[in-house]
Scaffold this motif. Structure first.
Motif, PDB file in Angstrom:
ATOM      1  N   ALA A   1       0.770  -1.291   0.142  1.00 27.38           N
ATOM      2  CA  ALA A   1      -0.243  -0.061  -0.010  1.00 27.38           C
ATOM      3  C   ALA A   1       0.873   1.333   0.170  1.00 27.38           C
ATOM      4  CB  ALA A   1      -0.933   0.000   1.267  1.00 27.38           C
TER       5      ALA A   1
ATOM      6  N   SER B   1      -9.938  -2.047  -6.204  1.00 27.05           N
ATOM      7  CA  SER B   1      -9.798  -2.407  -4.697  1.00 27.05           C
ATOM      8  C   SER B   1      -9.866  -3.932  -4.589  1.00 27.05           C
ATOM      9  CB  SER B   1     -10.683  -1.509  -3.673  1.00 27.05           C
ATOM     10  OG  SER B   1     -10.247  -0.324  -3.785  1.00 27.05           O
TER      11      SER B   1
ATOM     12  N   LEU C   1      -4.080   0.355  -2.988  1.00 30.15           N
ATOM     13  CA  LEU C   1      -3.857   0.844  -1.814  1.00 30.15           C
ATOM     14  C   LEU C   1      -4.893   0.188  -0.907  1.00 30.15           C
ATOM     15  CD1 LEU C   1      -2.672   2.237   0.675  1.00 30.15           C
ATOM     16  CD2 LEU C   1      -3.939   4.378  -0.299  1.00 30.15           C
TER      17      LEU C   1
ATOM     18  N   SER D   1      -4.892  -3.695  -0.887  1.00 29.72           N
ATOM     19  CA  SER D   1      -3.754  -4.144  -0.066  1.00 29.72           C
ATOM     20  C   SER D   1      -3.953  -3.943   1.406  1.00 29.72           C
ATOM     21  CB  SER D   1      -2.320  -3.340  -0.551  1.00 29.72           C
ATOM     22  OG  SER D   1      -1.972  -3.559  -1.664  1.00 29.72           O
ATOM     23  N   LEU D   2      -4.381  -2.977   1.679  1.00 33.96           N
ATOM     24  CA  LEU D   2      -4.686  -2.728   3.279  1.00 33.96           C
ATOM     25  C   LEU D   2      -5.915  -3.625   3.826  1.00 33.96           C
ATOM     26  CD1 LEU D   2      -4.485   1.055   3.515  1.00 33.96           C
ATOM     27  CD2 LEU D   2      -2.826  -0.576   4.542  1.00 33.96           C
TER      28      LEU D   2
END
Length: 405
Positions: free
Chosen positions: A55, A230, A354, A357-358
């Motif tokens: 991220a 996402s 981002l 990944s988080l």
């Protein structure tokens, strides 16, 4: 289709763009499918920590890419920008060769991947300018063809990566990735020509970028793509670990899966490019979202590796839509600002990576690799809801505002 393909190849520098996109896909895919395994086994970090690393490194380029995009449509030399960015991408992956401490690697990659981030959006923008200069209106097919070259690189990349790991270890894939980026920079420097006519036009009439919060016609597609990426990146982050830790597969299975999906994407992207002449980008996006949601359901209910392999048909169509049609969707909203539009698309993918990944790292660590796919399914449903909202294009909004005043 043959006539349309021949016309594309006759556009100056377009064949070079195709080769560069092919090498870009190969460079990334040699290493990408194995990074999660490398970090968890060689550096000894958890899946959640690897998600944070991914991220931080990918979001570091958002601000720089947007700052450059604001100038790229006003005469900035795209060729020099692409060459420099590609060189910094090579330097970034070279860091894996000599940095083996997690925190130093995080700092190094954050800096160098940020400087290398403009390479992809500016490559798409340069290709769009070349198509515009040729007076061709086949933009969606051109983007689909170009993006299919990226997927073609993904066919060979993971297989090459698995061979390199078997014979040279992880250092072999990082060295090869570095060399491919260097080759790409050399090709750009030697063979890409700047469209002088376009540069003069943009320099004499600079345009101000559309602000997202002032244009729902651009903001909503941007949010839709961000949500879709996402969910897609949550899948990318977890699928290799899901296969090796839950289904009992190995790194060869991971490589095979990545190559199958990339192989299927190529004909699907070309078909979508042809369909774009008959159907709207919005409708094609809805089709892609529907099949993407089915893929996530397949993973949630899978009990064997063959089910995941069969599901790659659904995933390939979904990826083909958000990759080939998604960028055309944004570019068509801002036809006179290809650099800014391409960067908006690129940043939607970056922000999506981002968030993915988080969320993916956290969900895998807290709820398990399989249950993380409930998050993918939720994101894709929200994206479909946003896409169903009626809205005006930027041009229609400007006309509506003018009529009021």
């Amino acid at each position: 289709m043959l006539n349309r393909t021949r016309n594309l190849l006759l556009i100056p520098s377009y064949s070079v763009f195709m080769i560069c996109m092919l090498l870009q896909g190969m460079a990334i895919s040699i290493s990408a499918p194995f990074l999660a395994v490398y970090f968890t086994t060689k550096l000894g970090v958890s899946a959640g920590t690897f998600g944070i690393f991914t991220a931080v490194t990918i979001v570091s380029g958002v601000w720089l890419s947007m700052a450059i995009a604001k100038r790229s449509d006003s005469g900035l030399n795209r060729k020099k920008l692409m060459v420099a960015s590609m060189l910094f991408n090579a330097l970034a992956f070279a860091g894996y060769l000599f940095i083996h401490d997690f925190y130093w690697l995080l700092l190094y990659m954050t800096v160098f991947t940020a400087i290398g981030a403009p390479a992809m959006p500016q490559l798409f923008a340069s290709a769009r300018e070349a198509v515009n200069a040729s007076r061709s209106a086949d933009h969606a097919f051109a983007n689909s063809f170009l993006r299919s070259m990226f997927s073609l690189g993904f066919i060979a990349g993971p297989l090459v990566g698995s061979v390199l790991i078997a014979h040279f270890g992880f250092q072999g894939i990082f060295m090869s990735t570095t060399l491919v980026f260097l080759l790409n920079a050399l090709l750009m420097l030697s063979f890409i020509k700047n469209p002088a006519a376009v540069q003069q036009q943009t320099a004499s009439s600079p345009r101000q970028p559309v602000k997202l919060h002032q244009s729902t016609g651009v903001l909503v597609p941007f949010l839709v793509l961000t949500l879709l990426y996402s969910g897609h990146w949550m899948n990318n982050l977890n699928i290799s670990l899901f296969i090796t830790n839950t289904l009992g597969g190995n790194t060869q299975d991971v490589a095979t899966l990545s190559s199958i999906c990339a192989l299927l994407e190529i004909p699907l992207m070309l078909v979508l490019g042809l369909l774009s002449a008959k159907y709207s980008a919005r409708l094609l996006m809805i089709w892609g979202i529907a099949l993407g949601s089915v893929y996530y359901i397949v993973v949630l209910s899978s009990a064997a590796l063959w089910q995941i392999i069969a599901g790659q048909v659904l995933l390939a169509f979904f990826v083909a839509v958000i990759s080939a049609i998604g960028i055309s969707y944004i570019q068509d909203l801002l036809p006179e600002m290809p650099g800014y539009a391409s960067t908006l698309y690129s940043n939607s993918t970056t922000i999506g990576r981002l968030a993915g990944s988080l969320l993916g790292g956290a969900a895998a660590q807290w709820f398990g690799y399989r249950n993380a796919y409930w998050g993918c399914l939720l994101l894709i449903v929200v994206a479909l809801g946003l896409l169903a909202i009626p809205r005006r294009s930027p041009a229609e909004q400007a006309g509506h505002s003018a009529s009021i005043t």
